[in-house]
Motif scaffolding. Structure first.
Motif, PDB file in Angstrom:
ATOM      1  N   ASN A  74       0.820  -1.211   0.000  1.00  0.00           N
ATOM      2  CA  ASN A  74       0.000   0.000   0.000  1.00  0.00           C
ATOM      3  C   ASN A  74       0.856   1.264   0.000  1.00  0.00           C
ATOM      4  O   ASN A  74       0.490   2.255  -0.625  1.00  0.00           O
TER       5      ASN A  74
ATOM      6  N   ARG B 129       1.985   1.937  -3.468  1.00  0.00           N
ATOM      7  CA  ARG B 129       0.908   2.376  -4.364  1.00  0.00           C
ATOM      8  C   ARG B 129       0.716   3.884  -4.359  1.00  0.00           C
ATOM      9  O   ARG B 129       0.179   4.438  -5.315  1.00  0.00           O
TER      10      ARG B 129
ATOM     11  N   ASP C 100       0.057   4.575  -8.196  1.00  0.00           N
ATOM     12  CA  ASP C 100      -1.326   4.651  -8.646  1.00  0.00           C
ATOM     13  C   ASP C 100      -1.704   5.930  -9.402  1.00  0.00           C
ATOM     14  O   ASP C 100      -2.384   5.838 -10.431  1.00  0.00           O
TER      15      ASP C 100
ATOM     16  N   HIS D 273      -3.063  -5.180  -9.190  1.00  0.00           N
ATOM     17  CA  HIS D 273      -2.179  -5.182  -8.029  1.00  0.00           C
ATOM     18  C   HIS D 273      -2.242  -6.506  -7.282  1.00  0.00           C
ATOM     19  O   HIS D 273      -1.233  -7.121  -6.975  1.00  0.00           O
TER      20      HIS D 273
END
Lengths: 200, 200
Positions: free
Chosen positions: B120, B123, B127, B167
């Protein structure tokens, strides 16, 4: 002796029912065994005779909920004769289940967004039965010529990929469950995994 | 003054190059600033003049690698005029990039499987630019009538869903990167996200 076993089952059920409500109210981390003991009117040491820790109680709750979900899925799938409709139903019911749980366990849903390893621990319970269901649907669709034919090892791999994909979509979309646009997500899930985004 | 700035840039580059190799060798958790200082032949206190901690160095490495990946993606996409081919190229290049990194950073890849919150944190870097690229491809495909028409807010949502999905597929499939069947995964990614599983 029969009466005592009966009472034991009753107490186990009572523990799970009350604990379910407490997990929904407090989330996972802040709930302690003492809270559950108070809610069933027993001492903490009595509670430990039934479940060795909070995690064991939570595991039993998850197992019950998954059993109910799989029963709903089985009933629904039997109503559809085409594999496409079964696949559609699968994504709808699975996502609705995940959405319902995110709403019922609001605090735990937030805890999971912060600590993704909690999600991985849940997947130990959910993934094996899901995999069997979804592989069954895909095999059926290949047999009815609705889906592209795939060799058996690729059926397992694409099933794993679909389940992985849906897990993370649900986690990302349901982080803010109150504001998630459920009907758009449902429409787009069908588009992504059933119909495909190519125009015809 | 110009010389000094030049030297500073050189030292920054040297720090990043050596640190990259050390992260690949030791993973994230067991690497300490002292290791990086030794590898560039400077004291730890000099190193702190350039980067405030290990995390800052790692962030700079990730940014460089993502920049290189986006340059490759841009070059590749320009060679394709159909949106379907661009989408295909996107999934291929993205998955290959993730696979290459899982291989180069083998220990860190294992650390990430154990601690999904590390994923995370990555990301945050990956992202936003991914989302822009993928939305661009989908908008283009709708304009060329290759993809099903979607309202603008659904384009953003389906893009988010695709990125989430990919992902987790990469994470689950690449947990054991040495044994992952890369070519099957590539084939099935195209089937899932581009062509769809319906037979024609």
């Amino acid at each position: 002796m029969a009466l005592s076993t009966h009472k034991e089952t009753d107490l186990r059920n009572l523990i799970l029912e009350r604990a379910t409500k407490l997990f929904q109210l407090f989330g996972y981390h802040k709930l302690v065994m003492e809270d559950i003991a108070r809610a069933v009117g027993k001492s903490r040491s009595t509670l430990y005779l039934y479940y060795k820790d909070k995690d064991a109680i939570f595991g039993a709750i998850v197992e019950r909920e998954i059993k109910a979900y799989l029963a709903e899925l089985t009933a629904e799938l039997q109503q559809h004769h085409s594999a496409v409709e079964r696949l559609r139903a699968y994504f709808r019911i699975k996502f609705n289940f995940r959405y319902a749980k995110a709403t019922e366990y609001l605090i735990m849903n937030q805890e999971m967004a912060q600590q993704p390893e909690m999600v991985n621990r849940m997947r130990i319970y959910t993934d094996p039965p899901e995999t069997e269901y979804l592989m069954g649907i895909i095999r059926y669709g290949i047999a009815t010529d609705e889906f592209v034919a795939l060799p058996d090892e690729q059926i397992r791999l694409i099933t794993t990929m679909m389940i992985s994909a849906l897990h993370n979509i649900a986690n990302d979309v349901l982080v803010n469950v109150e504001t998630a646009n459920l009907s758009s997500v449902q429409t787009l899930l069908q588009l992504l995994f059933v119909d495909g985004i190519l125009s015809r």
